[in-house]
Design an enzyme around this catalytic site. Sequence first.
Site, PDB file in Angstrom:
ATOM      1  N   TYR A 104       0.847  -1.203   0.000  1.00  0.00           N
ATOM      2  CA  TYR A 104       0.000   0.000   0.000  1.00  0.00           C
ATOM      3  C   TYR A 104       0.878   1.247   0.000  1.00  0.00           C
ATOM      4  O   TYR A 104       1.833   1.350   0.779  1.00  0.00           O
ATOM      5  CB  TYR A 104      -0.894   0.024   1.247  1.00  0.00           C
ATOM      6  CG  TYR A 104      -1.699   1.298   1.370  1.00  0.00           C
ATOM      7  CD1 TYR A 104      -3.006   1.362   0.892  1.00  0.00           C
ATOM      8  CD2 TYR A 104      -1.140   2.449   1.948  1.00  0.00           C
ATOM      9  CE1 TYR A 104      -3.740   2.535   0.978  1.00  0.00           C
ATOM     10  CE2 TYR A 104      -1.874   3.629   2.036  1.00  0.00           C
ATOM     11  CZ  TYR A 104      -3.163   3.664   1.548  1.00  0.00           C
ATOM     12  OH  TYR A 104      -3.884   4.828   1.630  1.00  0.00           O
ATOM     13  N   GLU A 189      -3.734   7.228  -4.274  1.00  0.00           N
ATOM     14  CA  GLU A 189      -3.577   5.979  -3.527  1.00  0.00           C
ATOM     15  C   GLU A 189      -3.367   4.808  -4.468  1.00  0.00           C
ATOM     16  O   GLU A 189      -4.074   4.685  -5.461  1.00  0.00           O
ATOM     17  CB  GLU A 189      -4.827   5.741  -2.665  1.00  0.00           C
ATOM     18  CG  GLU A 189      -4.723   4.530  -1.766  1.00  0.00           C
ATOM     19  CD  GLU A 189      -6.033   4.241  -1.053  1.00  0.00           C
ATOM     20  OE1 GLU A 189      -6.134   4.541   0.146  1.00  0.00           O
ATOM     21  OE2 GLU A 189      -6.969   3.725  -1.700  1.00  0.00           O
TER      22      GLU A 189
END
Length: 377
Positions: A104, A189
């Site tokens: 992530y 993101e």
Amino acid sequence: MVKLPEGRGKELFRKYGVPVPSGVVVASAEEAERAVRAGTVPLPCVVKAQVLVGGRGKGGAVRFASTPEETRAAAAAILGSSFQGETVRAVLLEEKVAIARELYVSFALDRSLRVPILMTSARGGVEIESVGDTEIDRQPIDPFPGLVAYERRRAAQSLGLTGPLAGELDRLLGGLYRLFDREDAELVEVNPLAVVGDKLLALDAKVIIEDDAAFRHPEYAAVRDDRTPLEEIAREKDIAFVQLDGNIGVIANGAGLTMATLDVLKEFGGAPGVFLDLGGTDDPKKVSEAFLLMAQAKPKAVFLNIFGGVTRCDTVANGLVAALGSVPAAERFPLVARIRGNNEAEGIAILRAAGVTSVPDLRSSAQAVVAAAKEAR
Ligand code: GDP
Ligand code: MN
């Protein structure tokens, strides 16, 4: 908020040198089949619903296919279906890659620190909200030098990347940060960022452009999918209007009073369905327009909570009375007013003459509107 669909986000990734799998966005099952037959997308492939909500993986909106027929079937199953209330109008077809690890990475605007923040976690592929605080590394970035070498090295370390993969990450973070900065994003993101052999690939892209910078980016003007039709009209008229899940309409002025009003309604068991912030306006025409927009949202009851500071209570009241007259009888709703401050007595008198009583106390007026909404059900 300008939230870009995944396919659009990945176009930006390409532009800024962030590696993504090869892929194409299509709007029909036939087109999907053609794209793989023509070799535009290699098999096996991934078929992903282009909706703005996340959790597609878990929700069956990300599928895999290994033949043109399977691709067509997967696209047909997803297209036109509704995913969390959003109709799927396009799918992204992408080469399926063999994932070794899911990571992530994101840049977001930290409003309390007032700088961008780089977040990294070795626990990618799941919603970041479900990842423990200790498993996320957060680095505030000083926007003047921008993302510097030691911050990239710390990110690599937090993700457990070494050697060529650390070099890949270094370049990728540079590109992502440049995108975040130049496109005026409030969030970029990548989840998951996949380790594929000795390469990194952004398998998902979430890009949100800062609304206040939208004027610098006319290229995103068409990306308004997250607004309801009424919110869209409101934006064009420059009215702060937001639709929620409840059934009580709120008209207030100033963000602080508007939020406080929503809180008080909640406290008394009410559910705000739409709110409208008149801001500093007391232009009767504007008030009237805003009110008619509110009427279209069909609230069960409306709470008008106005503080007359710069705005004058009597001019707001005049605009409101003018608007009340033009709401068709069938669409009328109970209205509870609380109007205080500058020219309060005049404002209250104008409302009273039109049959609307102003309750001075916040709690009792909130209770009254909650009760009215319940009765109207
Ligand atoms: P989201 O659930 O809406 O965030 O959609 P994502 O784009 O993140 O996809 C969900 C999951 O699908 C990912 O976490 C991966 O596990 C899986 N996935 C997506 N693309 C690929 C791929 O190319 N290969 C493999 N093996 N899995 C993929
Ligand atoms: Mn994802």
